[in-house]
Design an enzyme around this catalytic site. Structure first.
Site, PDB file in Angstrom:
ATOM      1  NE  ARG A   1      -5.955  -4.670  -2.889  1.00 42.66           N
ATOM      2  CZ  ARG A   1      -6.486  -4.838  -1.682  1.00 42.66           C
ATOM      3  NH1 ARG A   1      -5.707  -4.779  -0.614  1.00 42.66           N
ATOM      4  NH2 ARG A   1      -7.770  -5.063  -1.522  1.00 42.66           N
TER       5      ARG A   1
ATOM      6  CB  SER B   1      10.274 -44.481 -14.268  1.00 44.63           C
ATOM      7  OG  SER B   1       9.191 -43.661 -13.879  1.00 44.63           O
TER       8      SER B   1
ATOM      9  CE  LYS C   1      -3.984   0.020   2.246  1.00 47.71           C
ATOM     10  NZ  LYS C   1      -3.783  -1.230   2.915  1.00 47.71           N
TER      11      LYS C   1
ATOM     12  CG  MET D   1      -2.592  -7.484   9.088  1.00 48.83           C
ATOM     13  SD  MET D   1      -0.916  -7.160   8.531  1.00 48.83           S
ATOM     14  CE  MET D   1      -1.152  -6.855   6.784  1.00 48.83           C
TER      15      MET D   1
ATOM     16  CE1 TYR E   1       8.408 -40.436 -17.514  1.00 46.13           C
ATOM     17  CE2 TYR E   1      10.237 -40.779 -19.032  1.00 46.13           C
ATOM     18  CZ  TYR E   1       9.366 -41.263 -18.062  1.00 46.13           C
ATOM     19  OH  TYR E   1       9.456 -42.565 -17.645  1.00 46.13           O
TER      20      TYR E   1
ATOM     21  CB  CYS F   1       6.053 -42.439 -12.722  1.00 44.08           C
ATOM     22  SG  CYS F   1       6.811 -43.804 -11.800  1.00 44.08           S
TER      23      CYS F   1
ATOM     24  NE  ARG G   1      -6.772   2.270   4.255  1.00 42.58           N
ATOM     25  CZ  ARG G   1      -7.103   2.301   2.972  1.00 42.58           C
ATOM     26  NH1 ARG G   1      -6.717   3.308   2.203  1.00 42.58           N
ATOM     27  NH2 ARG G   1      -7.785   1.307   2.438  1.00 42.58           N
TER      28      ARG G   1
ATOM     29  CG  HIS H   1     -13.826  -9.711   4.028  1.00 42.07           C
ATOM     30  ND1 HIS H   1     -14.277 -10.942   4.475  1.00 42.07           N
ATOM     31  CD2 HIS H   1     -12.519  -9.648   4.353  1.00 42.07           C
ATOM     32  CE1 HIS H   1     -13.277 -11.575   5.050  1.00 42.07           C
ATOM     33  NE2 HIS H   1     -12.207 -10.813   5.005  1.00 42.07           N
TER      34      HIS H   1
ATOM     35  N   GLY I   1      -7.841  -7.228   4.016  1.00 38.58           N
ATOM     36  CA  GLY I   1      -8.746  -7.338   5.148  1.00 38.58           C
ATOM     37  C   GLY I   1      -8.222  -8.097   6.340  1.00 38.58           C
TER      38      GLY I   1
END
Length: 886
Positions: free
Chosen positions: A343, A766, A29, A110, A854, A834, A99, A459, A108
């Site tokens: 924000r 694997s 903020k 804090m 992979y 896997c 704030r 909220h 919301g």
């Protein structure tokens, strides 16, 4: 010392010295207020107490560190000079907001205090200066209520009851309709309530109010809801929050004043349209808290056209500047626009994908940045659900769609009940008039939220979008009485425990259980994953055991099958009872001949499944693991055997005898995997025959078949050689014409240690990291996860569950060792994973760093693995999600 270094060491900074890049010090903020001021937007002046100050406060045992308060007073003097007003002045008072603002957005969670600096003396001066007595007393009423709750810790409900009583006596519906006389009497009531609850009068010294408010905001970093939110979103506990002290501007000064929240794009859908809500003659808490149901932002264009056009232009500028969708809080004071916050906006998972793709298509960010903007959890949740068709009579109420997705659960009206119900195994929907930050534990425990008040920027909506949970707000046809635990909707009563269904994309709540179906992936979903495929080097396969799963996996982008578990084809899990009967005949057989006869019945079933899988994966590799679990898992339970005794005593006797023979103290480390294939070679031989016969059959129909036969639980090269020789022998006997590979699963530590030797007979490894984790840690997963592991995680003995995210420091080092040893023994050895870690993003990044070929995961995790592999490639190349313009 440079100015930058000096600012970093100071506890307090004025807005004009900060920048967007300073969010770690100034919080999100504070950094964004400074940035908006720097680029010339109308921001009320103020200053920020840094996160460094918060951490020093916490380290000092919740005491203001030495030197902080003098810095606050110095910046307060500067603010008073800029405004030409003094805090608490009985003639012309300066009012400020206090704030919170952490580096990572925690909407919301804090605390905030507005209208600070008022008392019974200064309220008179404020009324005289503004010419609006009602406005002045409304500000004092709001301040006493908020300060009493946030700073003094008093019960908010008692103040709400007094406010409701005042509205009832005055015969009005909203706070904005209360007269100055009623508000003055309400302040008297509030101050009496403060004395009743605390035993002391309400504090009226403005500097004492300010100091107490600063401490309360610092303390709110450690409140329960903030801690829960940080745990939920994996935010570090040591970041701290900044505190922003800012001159107040007022949206509650009459019909030419307003307050609201705007988004530069729709946070629910991602559509590029100006979105938001506002209230005339109100303050920001009224919108965000859902106290009143606001109006759509488009109506501001007719109510205050000049301010609306300025707001639209400003929002568009901010999106261009930050190169992201912005969430903006604004106030209009007597026709003049002020920006109070911006924000990067919380957005629904599907919206996150659309916004990222659209921003890249618009040239505001690169495709790499778009990929990194979408996290893997958002991708998972974007494949959200919706309610299927249900009778019109089943509809309970309509509200505003606040967060997409569908859910079914039992209604609870209190967050504590949600936690209790969930602990008892129930699925719950939290239904409230509106939610507050204190409800966070109940929101975490619930599958969705319904509110009777509030709009799509309240909220409940913001938290729901952040959690990826469905939410319907503003259900004005729903009258919720928290005292009785009953919600009325027309002639229907909803009580605690009743089942409801909700669709947060449509804004519908239905009575009882409605069908839930999956929404189809969007065009942007496919586009984003196409970009991911362009940059990733790691292939993504799927774990699939039957043709439908194989087809589903391919449709989601799988590039082969990395694990086909043949035991599932045997009917494990309750499917295919005729197959299970043949398996059980094979297990209880006393002779090899009996066993071979039972296996002959099984082979056609396995062969048909393999044909279907090969057809689904035409041209792609299919890794088939031969039988792995211990045989006792296929036998009936003791209760089932006992029930069989009455009808077939001989079979029941054979089953009891075989169960006793197969009993093991620790079956996970017992007679299973390759050990079965060596002791009973006819089992593995039948499976290999079924694979090759299916492969030849599919190939004869034009299918490009690429089978890979995997031997499980190998710990020594002699075991693997025996099995490889058997596979080669079967292939020769059958005259197999398709190419195939033989490899092994690395799932015990010894296999990793002797990987160089294993690579001689093995053409691929694997990593079965589920069992490798168990055998490395010495944990039985089934026991650990219902036993001590939760305690370990709660008390931070372990940072993460090793069965969820790969333990890179331990198990990961075995994987690394096996990769290096395997490729020494066989250059070009194919390597994959896997276990369930194959679909977990941090584990995928680790696999990419080792050069695996992979990963393989469940079909529904394939899109996530594709994106995670792209993230790994981009981060390895030094790419970042932020836009270079900021």
């Amino acid at each position: 010392m440079t100015d930058t270094a000096a600012r970093a060491l100071a506890y307090v900074q004025p807005f004009e010295t900060g920048r967007a890049q300073d969010r770690a010090l100034l919080g999100g903020k504070g950094a964004n207020l400074a940035e908006m001021m720097r680029i010339g937007l109308p921001v009320p002046p103020g200053f920020t107490l840094t996160t460094r100050a918060c951490n020093a406060y916490q380290a000092a045992g919740r005491a203001l560190p030495e030197g902080l308060w003098p810095q606050v007073l110095c910046e307060l003097d500067a603010l008073q000079s800029k405004m030409g007003k003094t805090l608490g002045d009985p003639d012309d008072p300066l009012l400020v907001s206090v704030r919170s603002g952490a580096a990572v957005s925690m909407p919301g969670m804090m605390d905030t205090v507005l209208n600070l600096g008022l008392n019974r003396r200064s309220v008179v001066g404020l009324a005289r200066r503004t010419g609006d007595e009602r406005f002045a007393w409304d500000c004092l009423r709001r301040f006493v209520q908020m300060f009493s709750n946030v700073v003094l810790g008093l019960d908010m409900h008692a103040f709400e009851l007094r406010l409701e009583a005042a509205r009832r006596r005055a015969g009005v519906q909203t706070d904005a309709e209360l007269s100055a006389e009623v508000l003055r009497a309400l302040v008297d009531d509030y101050e009496a309530e403060v004395r009743r609850q605390s035993g002391a009068p309400f504090p009226d010294d403005p500097l004492a109010q300010l100091k107490a408010a600063v401490c309360a905001v610092f303390d709110s970093w450690g409140n329960a809801r903030a801690v829960i939110y940080r745990q939920l979103h994996q935010i570090a506990d040591d970041l701290g929050t900044a505190v922003n002290i800012q001159a107040m501007v007022f949206g509650n000064m009459g019909g030419d004043s307003a307050t609201g929240v705007a988004f530069t794009r729709d946070p629910n859908t991602g559509e590029a349209r100006f979105f938001g809500e506002f209230l005339v003659n109100a303050q920001g808490e009224d919108v965000v808290a859902g106290i009143r149901t606001p109006q759509p932002i488009a109506l501001l264009g007719s109510a205050m056209p000049a301010a609306y056009e300025q707001l639209r232009d400003t929002c568009a500028l901010l999106e261009r500047h930050y190169a992201d969708m912005q969430d903006i809080e604004f106030t209009i004071e007597r026709g003049r626009l002020f920006m109070l916050q911006c924000r990067s906006g919380k957005r629904a998972p599907g919206a996150a994908i659309r916004i990222a793709v659209d921003l890249a298509d618009e040239g505001k960010i690169t495709r790499a940045q778009a990929l990194l903007r979408v996290n893997c959890d958002d991708l998972t949740r974007s494949m959200h659900t919706r309610l299927g068709p249900f009778p019109a009579s089943q509809q309970l109420v309509r509200g505003q769609p606040a967060s997409p997705g569908a859910a079914v659960g039992r209604v609870v009206f209190h967050p504590e009940k949600a936690v209790q119900f969930k602990a008892a195994g129930e699925t719950v929907v939290l239904m409230r008039p509106e939610t507050t930050p204190d409800d966070i534990a109940g929101m975490v425990a619930s599958v969705g939220f319904v509110t009777s008040r509030g709009g799509t920027t309240c909220h409940a909506a913001i938290v729901a979008r952040g959690m990826g949970k469905p939410c319907v707000v503003g259900c004005e046809g729903l009258a919720i009485d928290l005292q009785t635990g009953i919600a009325l909707c027309g002639d229907r009563q909803v009580r605690e425990g009743d089942v409801v269904s909700l669709d947060g994309g449509e804004g519908v709540v239905a009575w009882g259980e409605a069908p839930v179906v999956f929404a189809a992936p969007t065009a942007q979903f496919a586009t984003l994953l196409g970009w991911a495929d362009d940059v990733r080097g790691l292939k993504v396969r799927a774990n699939a055991d039957n043709p439908p799963d194989a087809r589903r996996a391919r449709g989601l982008g799988a590039e082969g099958i990395g694990l086909c578990r043949t035991e599932h084809m045997f009917g494990q899990g309750g499917h295919h009872p005729e197959r299970m009967a043949a398996v059980q005949r094979m297990i209880v057989a006393d002779t090899r001949e009996e066993r071979v006869a039972a296996l002959a019945d099984l082979k056609p079933m396995q062969r048909d499944d393999f044909v279907g899988i090969f057809e689904a994966m035409d041209g792609l590799p299919v890794t088939i693991r031969l039988l792995d679990p211990p045989l006792h898992e296929f036998l009936p339970t003791d209760d089932q055997v006992a029930a069989l005794q009455a009808t077939d005593a001989a079979t029941a006797h054979r089953l009891r005898r075989k169960k006793a023979q197969l009993h093991e103290t620790n079956p996970m480390l017992g007679f299973r995997g390759v050990r079965l294939g060596i002791v009973f070679p006819e089992i593995y031989r039948m499976q290999v025959e079924a694979i090759f016969e299916a492969a030849d059959h599919a190939a004869s129909r034009g299918v490009a078949v690429r089978p890979e036969i995997m031997i499980p639980l190998v710990g020594d090269v002699a075991e693997l050689r025996l099995m490889r020789d058997m596979v080669i022998e079967v292939a020769a006997d059958l005259g197999v014409h398709v190419p195939y590979l033989v490899g092994t699963m690395i799932e015990v530590p010894r296999a990793a240690l002797v990987a160089e030797a294993l690579a001689g007979p093995a053409e691929f490894f694997s990593f079965g990291t589920n069992d490798l984790t168990q055998t490395t840690w010495g944990y039985s997963r089934d026991d650990a996860e219902v036993g001590f592991l939760a305690h370990y995680l709660t008390h931070k003995v372990l940072a993460e569950n090793p069965f969820v995210a790969l333990d890179q420091a331990g198990v990961g080092q075995l994987v690394k060792m096996a990769c290096e040893g395997g490729r020494r023994g066989r250059p070009g050895l194919k390597l994959g994973i896997c276990g369930e870690h194959g679909g977990e993003p941090s584990s995928i990044a680790f696999c990419a760093s080792l050069g695996l070929d992979y990963v393989s995961c469940s079909p529904l995790r394939v899109p996530v693995a594709r994106l995670a592999a792209a993230h790994a490639a981009l981060r390895a190349a030094g790419q970042h999600a932020s836009a270079s313009a900021v």
